[in-house]
Design a protein around this motif. Structure first.
Motif, PDB file in Angstrom:
ATOM      1  N   ASP A 105     100.007  10.294  16.041  1.00  7.65           N
ATOM      2  CA  ASP A 105     100.820   9.395  15.143  1.00  7.65           C
ATOM      3  C   ASP A 105     101.608   8.636  16.051  1.00  7.65           C
ATOM      4  OD1 ASP A 105      99.701  10.512  12.822  1.00  7.65           O
ATOM      5  OD2 ASP A 105     101.155  12.061  12.828  1.00  7.65           O
ATOM      6  N   ILE A 106     102.477   8.935  16.855  1.00  5.59           N
ATOM      7  CA  ILE A 106     103.432   8.100  17.642  1.00  5.59           C
ATOM      8  C   ILE A 106     103.162   8.557  19.299  1.00  5.59           C
ATOM      9  CG2 ILE A 106     105.855   7.786  18.110  1.00  5.59           C
ATOM     10  CD1 ILE A 106     105.151   8.923  14.667  1.00  5.59           C
ATOM     11  N   CYS A 107     103.460   7.510  19.881  1.00  7.30           N
ATOM     12  CA  CYS A 107     103.396   7.914  21.505  1.00  7.30           C
ATOM     13  C   CYS A 107     104.795   7.243  21.842  1.00  7.30           C
ATOM     14  CB  CYS A 107     102.460   6.961  22.204  1.00  7.30           C
ATOM     15  SG  CYS A 107     102.738   7.064  24.062  1.00  7.30           S
ATOM     16  N   GLU A 131     110.194  16.938  13.509  1.00  3.54           N
ATOM     17  CA  GLU A 131     110.889  17.391  12.100  1.00  3.54           C
ATOM     18  C   GLU A 131     110.484  16.926  10.943  1.00  3.54           C
ATOM     19  OE1 GLU A 131     115.082  19.005  14.309  1.00  3.54           O
ATOM     20  OE2 GLU A 131     114.881  16.959  13.298  1.00  3.54           O
ATOM     21  N   LYS A 132     110.164  15.665  10.995  1.00  2.00           N
ATOM     22  CA  LYS A 132     109.614  14.927   9.718  1.00  2.00           C
ATOM     23  C   LYS A 132     107.937  15.326   9.795  1.00  2.00           C
ATOM     24  CE  LYS A 132     112.749  11.171   9.948  1.00  2.00           C
ATOM     25  NZ  LYS A 132     113.485  11.148   8.739  1.00  2.00           N
ATOM     26  N   GLY A 133     107.346  15.725  10.704  1.00  2.00           N
ATOM     27  CA  GLY A 133     106.045  16.206  10.776  1.00  2.00           C
ATOM     28  C   GLY A 133     104.960  15.254  11.248  1.00  2.00           C
ATOM     29  N   TYR A 134     105.457  14.398  12.038  1.00  2.00           N
ATOM     30  CA  TYR A 134     104.369  13.405  12.527  1.00  2.00           C
ATOM     31  C   TYR A 134     103.942  14.083  13.945  1.00  2.00           C
ATOM     32  CZ  TYR A 134     106.360   9.655   9.958  1.00  2.00           C
ATOM     33  OH  TYR A 134     106.504   8.804   8.798  1.00  2.00           O
ATOM     34  N   ASP A 135     102.909  13.916  14.231  1.00  2.00           N
ATOM     35  CA  ASP A 135     102.260  14.062  15.497  1.00  2.00           C
ATOM     36  C   ASP A 135     102.915  13.240  16.406  1.00  2.00           C
ATOM     37  OD1 ASP A 135     100.808  16.432  14.551  1.00  2.00           O
ATOM     38  OD2 ASP A 135      99.056  15.010  14.207  1.00  2.00           O
ATOM     39  N   VAL A 136     103.335  13.831  17.582  1.00  2.00           N
ATOM     40  CA  VAL A 136     104.138  13.020  18.634  1.00  2.00           C
ATOM     41  C   VAL A 136     103.636  13.438  20.226  1.00  2.00           C
ATOM     42  CG1 VAL A 136     106.213  12.182  19.476  1.00  2.00           C
ATOM     43  CG2 VAL A 136     106.246  12.833  17.198  1.00  2.00           C
ATOM     44  N   ILE A 137     103.266  12.430  21.112  1.00  2.00           N
ATOM     45  CA  ILE A 137     102.696  12.602  22.384  1.00  2.00           C
ATOM     46  C   ILE A 137     103.840  11.865  23.135  1.00  2.00           C
ATOM     47  CG2 ILE A 137     101.391  12.144  24.436  1.00  2.00           C
ATOM     48  CD1 ILE A 137      99.025  12.465  22.386  1.00  2.00           C
ATOM     49  N   GLU A 195      98.584  -1.769  25.312  1.00  2.00           N
ATOM     50  CA  GLU A 195      97.498  -2.612  24.659  1.00  2.00           C
ATOM     51  C   GLU A 195      97.833  -2.613  23.207  1.00  2.00           C
ATOM     52  OE1 GLU A 195      93.008  -2.391  23.945  1.00  2.00           O
ATOM     53  OE2 GLU A 195      93.740  -1.056  25.717  1.00  2.00           O
ATOM     54  N   HIS A 196      98.405  -3.955  22.790  1.00  2.00           N
ATOM     55  CA  HIS A 196      98.719  -4.222  21.467  1.00  2.00           C
ATOM     56  C   HIS A 196      97.768  -4.287  20.495  1.00  2.00           C
ATOM     57  CE1 HIS A 196     103.374  -4.480  22.351  1.00  2.00           C
ATOM     58  NE2 HIS A 196     102.890  -5.187  23.556  1.00  2.00           N
ATOM     59  N   GLY A 197      97.941  -4.048  19.118  1.00  2.00           N
ATOM     60  CA  GLY A 197      96.903  -4.050  18.170  1.00  2.00           C
ATOM     61  C   GLY A 197      97.340  -3.100  16.832  1.00  2.00           C
ATOM     62  N   ALA A 198      96.385  -3.297  16.015  1.00  2.00           N
ATOM     63  CA  ALA A 198      96.462  -2.510  14.988  1.00  2.00           C
ATOM     64  C   ALA A 198      96.932  -0.863  15.200  1.00  2.00           C
ATOM     65  CB  ALA A 198      95.378  -2.319  14.110  1.00  2.00           C
ATOM     66  N   GLN A 199      96.349  -0.430  16.085  1.00  2.00           N
ATOM     67  CA  GLN A 199      96.589   0.796  16.910  1.00  2.00           C
ATOM     68  C   GLN A 199      96.958   0.603  18.251  1.00  2.00           C
ATOM     69  OE1 GLN A 199      93.492   3.730  15.668  1.00  2.00           O
ATOM     70  NE2 GLN A 199      95.340   4.548  14.128  1.00  2.00           N
ATOM     71  N   PRO A 200      98.252   0.678  18.637  1.00  2.00           N
ATOM     72  CA  PRO A 200      98.650   0.168  20.116  1.00  2.00           C
ATOM     73  C   PRO A 200      98.020   1.331  21.045  1.00  2.00           C
ATOM     74  CG  PRO A 200     100.413   0.887  18.728  1.00  2.00           C
ATOM     75  CD  PRO A 200      99.306   0.663  18.069  1.00  2.00           C
ATOM     76  N   VAL A 201      97.750   1.070  22.193  1.00  2.00           N
ATOM     77  CA  VAL A 201      97.180   1.978  23.205  1.00  2.00           C
ATOM     78  C   VAL A 201      98.135   1.988  24.239  1.00  2.00           C
ATOM     79  CG1 VAL A 201      95.226   2.781  24.781  1.00  2.00           C
ATOM     80  CG2 VAL A 201      94.762   1.669  22.563  1.00  2.00           C
ATOM     81  N   VAL A 228      96.871   6.820  25.356  1.00  2.00           N
ATOM     82  CA  VAL A 228      97.149   7.389  24.072  1.00  2.00           C
ATOM     83  C   VAL A 228      97.025   6.473  23.206  1.00  2.00           C
ATOM     84  CG1 VAL A 228      98.801   8.443  22.629  1.00  2.00           C
ATOM     85  CG2 VAL A 228      98.683   9.190  25.082  1.00  2.00           C
ATOM     86  N   THR A 229      96.149   6.438  21.896  1.00  2.00           N
ATOM     87  CA  THR A 229      95.932   5.770  20.884  1.00  2.00           C
ATOM     88  C   THR A 229      96.945   6.049  20.098  1.00  2.00           C
ATOM     89  OG1 THR A 229      93.723   4.988  21.456  1.00  2.00           O
ATOM     90  CG2 THR A 229      94.320   4.545  19.357  1.00  2.00           C
ATOM     91  N   ALA A 230      97.827   5.486  19.394  1.00  2.00           N
ATOM     92  CA  ALA A 230      98.909   5.561  18.247  1.00  2.00           C
ATOM     93  C   ALA A 230      98.854   4.735  17.071  1.00  2.00           C
ATOM     94  CB  ALA A 230     100.289   5.889  18.831  1.00  2.00           C
ATOM     95  N   ARG A 231      99.634   5.376  16.104  1.00  2.00           N
ATOM     96  CA  ARG A 231      99.917   4.521  14.951  1.00  2.00           C
ATOM     97  C   ARG A 231     101.172   3.703  15.236  1.00  2.00           C
ATOM     98  NH1 ARG A 231     100.930   8.113  10.261  1.00  2.00           N
ATOM     99  NH2 ARG A 231     101.784   6.221   9.329  1.00  2.00           N
ATOM    100  N   PHE A 232     102.087   4.218  16.045  1.00  2.00           N
ATOM    101  CA  PHE A 232     103.330   3.483  16.525  1.00  2.00           C
ATOM    102  C   PHE A 232     103.558   4.032  17.950  1.00  2.00           C
ATOM    103  CE2 PHE A 232     103.771   4.225  11.917  1.00  2.00           C
ATOM    104  CZ  PHE A 232     103.995   2.904  11.581  1.00  2.00           C
ATOM    105  N   VAL A 233     104.266   3.056  18.613  1.00  2.00           N
ATOM    106  CA  VAL A 233     104.679   3.229  20.099  1.00  2.00           C
ATOM    107  C   VAL A 233     106.311   3.152  20.208  1.00  2.00           C
ATOM    108  CG1 VAL A 233     104.677   2.473  22.394  1.00  2.00           C
ATOM    109  CG2 VAL A 233     102.602   2.811  21.131  1.00  2.00           C
TER     110      VAL A 233
END
Length: 427
Positions: free
Chosen positions: A31-33, A50-56, A213-219, A227-232
């Motif tokens: 979800d988040i990097c 703590e909010k339940g997001y997957d985080v690397i 790498e910016h985009g709809a799902q940044p890398v 890591v491909t994520a929804r948010f960085v």
């Protein structure tokens, strides 16, 4: 466990180190990097988990390698510029939010320490020490200003009262902040990392981000993985390098020097700081000091613009220590180190977005222990859809340094010289 990757500081020598985490290998998604394993990254990652997001979380060296593991260890409320400057920088609604958040960092730290059982030698109470009447008058104004925002934990100290707290003849008075305090900063970072992992968070050390790498799902790319994520979340501060040039142009890494003495006797320690409060003076280039859990005097001060390591830290810091505590003349320093923090031109923190899904926070300008913990909470709230507090920080101005990259160091040094002269002349 090996601590060879850390600078040879007292904190590294007394850290509760665990095993090294593996570097990032191959392709992953989350979800988040979070980029950066200091307080900003750790606070953000822990709040998000703590909010339940997957985080690397990716750290270029080891957890707490940068300023979070090398600072003075002081819980200091407010920002590097006080709330009167904040009021002039944003609209009234944002000023109210920022004013209330100015005193939240210490509470977040204490909650983390209690909830997750973090062993970091946490102690309460911090003193702002005035070297002249002008500085004492400023502290009186500061007390009124903080009270306006609902903070009532300050006590003004006259010369007699401060000498009951600090065995030095240098100070004409001061202010005690009962909501301040001090701790072992590297052990706080390591404890927060352990708490994050206990909730299922993933940390990769020795995994520097080399490209986003910016985009709809940044890398986020590292030397051996991605890591491909929804948010960085970009939280590298003074150790981010040139990963994002537009952020580097609006900030400057700076070094501050710290030493730790040989252990003092219980009688010596009690005579210097009877209440075991931490102390910072009110100069522009301030000195700060406190006692460690094993009764060493940890003393820091001075700024090196551009974050180069001085050749002889002890030669720079020991005269300051002996001026404050002449009774310690001849004391031996067992550790001396430099830690880099990130300075902004306004000395106010910078938070914002790069596009819709890459967030950043940087530029604590010397007040990072508390601010980073507020920032992490605000960043996590914004990613979860509650951006009011984040947007208040995002209103703060982001100025480039005059003269650009080449001239920011001499311009900053000239400004520091002026303010230091003003301090000496008590103008």
């Amino acid at each position: 466990m090996s601590n060879t990757v850390y600078p040879a500081s007292y904190y590294a020598a007394s850290a509760h180190l665990g095993p090294e985490r593996p570097s990032l290998q191959g392709s992953h998604s989350s979800d988040i990097c979070v980029i950066g394993g200091g307080y900003t990254g750790l606070s953000t990652a822990l709040h998000l988990r703590e909010k339940g997001y997957d985080v690397i979380l990716l750290e270029a060296q080891r957890i707490g390698f940068g300023a979070s593991g090398r600072n003075g260890g002081q819980i200091v409320n407010s920002y590097s510029r006080d709330l009167d400057v904040v009021e002039k920088s944003v609209d009234a609604a944002a000023a109210q939010l920022l004013g209330r958040m100015a005193f939240e960092g210490g509470a977040i730290i204490r909650e983390r320490v209690q909830r997750y059982g973090i062993d970091c030698d946490l102690k309460d109470g911090g003193i702002f020490a005035a070297l002249n009447e002008r500085q004492l008058g400023h502290l009186e104004s500061q007390q009124r200003l903080w009270q306006h925002y609902g903070y009532d934990r300050l006590q003004l100290l006259d010369r007699s009262a401060i000498q009951n707290c600090v065995a030095s003849e240098r100070y004409v008075g001061g202010m005690l902040d009962l909501g301040g305090g001090h701790l072992h900063p590297l052990n706080l970072a390591l404890g927060e990392a352990k708490a994050f992992e206990s909730l299922g968070g993933i940390i990769h050390e020795r995994s520097p981000a080399i490209r986003i790498e910016h985009g709809a799902q940044p890398v986020v790319h590292t030397p051996e993985g991605r890591v491909t994520a929804r948010f960085v979340v970009v939280a590298g501060n003074a150790y981010l390098g040139n990963l994002i040039p537009e952020l580097a142009a609006k900030s400057m890494p700076c070094g501050t020097q710290v030493l730790a003495t040989e252990p003092l006797s219980e009688e010596q320690a009690k005579s210097l700081l009877p209440q075991d409060y931490c102390v910072e003076d009110c100069n522009y280039l301030l000195d700060y000091f406190r006692l460690s859990a094993d009764r060493r005097l940890i003393y820091g001060g001075g700024v090196v613009y551009g974050a180069r390591d001085p050749a002889n830290i002890e030669r720079l810091v020991m005269p300051k220590l002996e001026k404050t505590f002449p009774q310690l003349k001849g004391i031996r320093a067992e550790y001396a180190w430099t830690g880099n923090f990130l300075l902004t031109l306004s000395r106010l923190p910078q938070m914002g977005r790069l596009g819709d899904n890459v967030y950043y926070s940087q530029g604590c300008s010397g007040h990072g222990v508390t601010f980073t913990h507020v920032a992490g909470k605000a960043l996590a709230e914004a990613i979860a859809g509650q951006a009011e507090r984040f947007d208040a920080f995002a209103q703060l101005p982001h100025y480039p340094f005059p003269g650009g990259h080449l001239l920011r160091v001499p311009f900053s040094a000239l400004g520091a010289w002026y303010y230091s002269l003003r301090d000496r002349l008590a103008i």
